[in-house]
Design an enzyme around this catalytic site. Sequence first.
Site, mmCIF file in Angstrom:
data_model
loop_
_atom_site.group_PDB
_atom_site.id
_atom_site.type_symbol
_atom_site.label_atom_id
_atom_site.label_comp_id
_atom_site.label_asym_id
_atom_site.label_seq_id
_atom_site.Cartn_x
_atom_site.Cartn_y
_atom_site.Cartn_z
ATOM 1 N N ALA A 114 0.705 -0.971 0.021
ATOM 2 C CA ALA A 114 -0.033 0.102 0.026
ATOM 3 C C ALA A 114 0.894 1.555 -0.108
ATOM 4 O O ALA A 114 0.396 2.475 -0.218
ATOM 5 C CB ALA A 114 -0.958 0.127 0.956
ATOM 6 N N LYS A 115 2.061 1.005 0.209
ATOM 7 C CA LYS A 115 2.899 2.336 0.175
ATOM 8 C C LYS A 115 3.849 2.397 -0.935
ATOM 9 O O LYS A 115 5.064 2.881 -0.836
ATOM 10 C CB LYS A 115 3.607 2.570 1.370
ATOM 11 C CG LYS A 115 2.419 2.774 2.696
ATOM 12 C CD LYS A 115 3.356 3.115 3.781
ATOM 13 C CE LYS A 115 2.198 3.611 4.815
ATOM 14 N NZ LYS A 115 2.632 3.813 6.319
ATOM 15 N N ASN A 116 3.481 1.765 -1.999
ATOM 16 C CA ASN A 116 4.284 1.759 -3.352
ATOM 17 C C ASN A 116 3.649 2.697 -4.349
ATOM 18 O O ASN A 116 2.631 2.588 -4.683
ATOM 19 C CB ASN A 116 4.431 0.055 -3.518
ATOM 20 C CG ASN A 116 5.048 0.089 -4.884
ATOM 21 O OD1 ASN A 116 4.823 0.498 -5.934
ATOM 22 N ND2 ASN A 116 5.869 -0.905 -5.016
#
Lengths: 331, 344
Positions: A114-116
């Site tokens: 989710a933090k890419n």
Amino acid sequence: MGDSSDEENLGTDWLPYSERDDWADVTPLPQDDGPNPVVSIAYSPKFREVFDYMRAIIAKGEKSQRALDLTTEALNLNPANYTVWQYRRDILRELDADLQDELDYLDEVIRQNAKNYQVWHHRRVIVQMMNCAQWELELTQNALDNDGNAKNYHAWQHRQWAIRTFNLYDDELEFVNRLISEDQRNNSAWNQRFFVLKHLGFTPQVIERELLYTMNHIRVIKNNESAWNYLVGVLRQSPRGQLNSSPEVVQFSEGLYSAGNRSPYLLAFLIDLYQEQALQRREAIDNNQLAQKVYTLCEDMATKHDVIRRKYWSYVAEHLKTQLSKPSSTE
Amino acid sequence: MDFTTFVKPSNGGASSENENETTKKLEFWKHVEYIENHGKQEDDYEYCMTEFLRMSGIYWGVTALDIMGQLDRLDRKSIIEFVKRCQCPNSGGFSPCEGHDPHMLYTLSAVQILCTYDALDEIDCEAVVRYVVGLQQPDGSFFGDKWGEVDTRFSFCAVATLTLLQRLEGSIDVEKAVKFVMSCCNQTDGGFGSKPGAESHAGLIYCCVGLLSLTQRLHLLDVDKLGWWLCERQLPTGGLNGRPEKLPDVCYSWWVLSSLTIMGRLHWISSEKLQQFILSCQDLETGGFSDRTGNMPDIFHTLFGIGGLSLLGHSNLKLINPTLCMPQYIIDRLGIKPQRLTLA
């Protein structure tokens, strides 16, 4: 950064591409590290092989189902490789693939990464290709509801993009209300609130309602930076744009102070409020009183309530002194 | 290809002759060693996973070593050769590593590395200018690459790249670039986000303030308001966070600190406490800095740890330029003067 599932993937059921009949026609293309002597990197054998075949496929420009499957495997090993994502999009276009499947695939990839940057960008391009944002609010809601991720910048960016592009503002305030009630210090949610209302319009009624809403939240948690910043943001939307535009807010903040609250955000607000008035009403009888209040509050901040930023507070006091000593026409 | 490729065989072990009272707390030689060894052994997995940002990794290592006065530990020639191999012959932009696509982020890193080595004449600079110019959009924003992601980071990279190439004048529409960045300024807190309406974020504030500094437009900022929000980022531990209610981090410490420095407001926060925080993020065994105390070090946070200490005036470190995150002597050599405010 390690992916524990990678270990499992190295198990016996994974057949190397070099041993697969349907890949016999492809010659893997190893990483060219250039002419310099190289300390070889201990890539896992699988990692090395998948990317050797990936390079070979990209080099020959093959856009096929097996190439698509290969990108899935490569991206599973390294979801940050934006060249592979780009090639995947080329394949999807070429194959005229069912993009709904791609969205389903991405739901899972985003859940795990989710933090890419790349996964979110890919999602956006697919949504654009489909011209349908039916699932985007749900997707980002899930990402934000995931424990500890309510401020995920990527998810918020994607959500704002979908809302703006596909005009999905209608129920957003409800969503924001829920997030703020769950965590009143969620700065992302307060920002989203401003984003929505800026679009819908800060009418006098909206401003009044928002000020009330914010004050109610500050009553519960007084030392909430996000709520105080939002309060100032809304006051600036009023026709005069002044911090004293709303008598209720002035009364509220002075009331908190009188009741003994010394939250640095409350004091900072009062300092700005009095300073603004002192500079605008030079000739007023109470001008000196207003300035004096600013100096006293700054002094209290510097020595008691916000010592770490004492130099900032002495600057604010000095700055006001300088401004007031200048002829008023220069303002 | 890894970082040890660039280490000259003649390098000896860590010397301690320069060690004196003031460097006691900064594990100077361990950091030098850490950067030299970057990608050599146990972080192999991470090293190959970060292939997609190799160019920036080299920039982080080269810059940190230069700030420490140890640039000659790396082999200039092989680094320049690597950078040259990453210039895309078609677009003119740079990829992070051979076999990857060019991107604005790595284009800036490549140009920064070449400026540090005074080697811009080794590449086709005009092609770089064309690449950057081609990514500007009608609203003044920039794509990160030809695939269309917009972000204020890319605005900064574009303007910084052109500035370093001395081609900001007469290439892009500077006025529109500034206008787009200003449209990302939030009325609630005076900060900036990645796009209009996006939440204020210290890293993106650095990009926007940096762009205004490079384009000599700092007067557009509400300096006191933004300065206040930035100094609010300092937590009792002394470290700075990037947004309200987030944890402190060495890289955010750099972004907040450099923005405050550009705005002439560095002294609004407690330097001593910040220095203590940064030093607490050193890995005393392996060298290198982590994001916060006790975590694993990486090369990215190592540059920002060293850079932060340099801005704070730590001894034995060269001065760093807050806008371009490069040694000041290089910026002087190029004759570039990013705008800085002094406190009235």
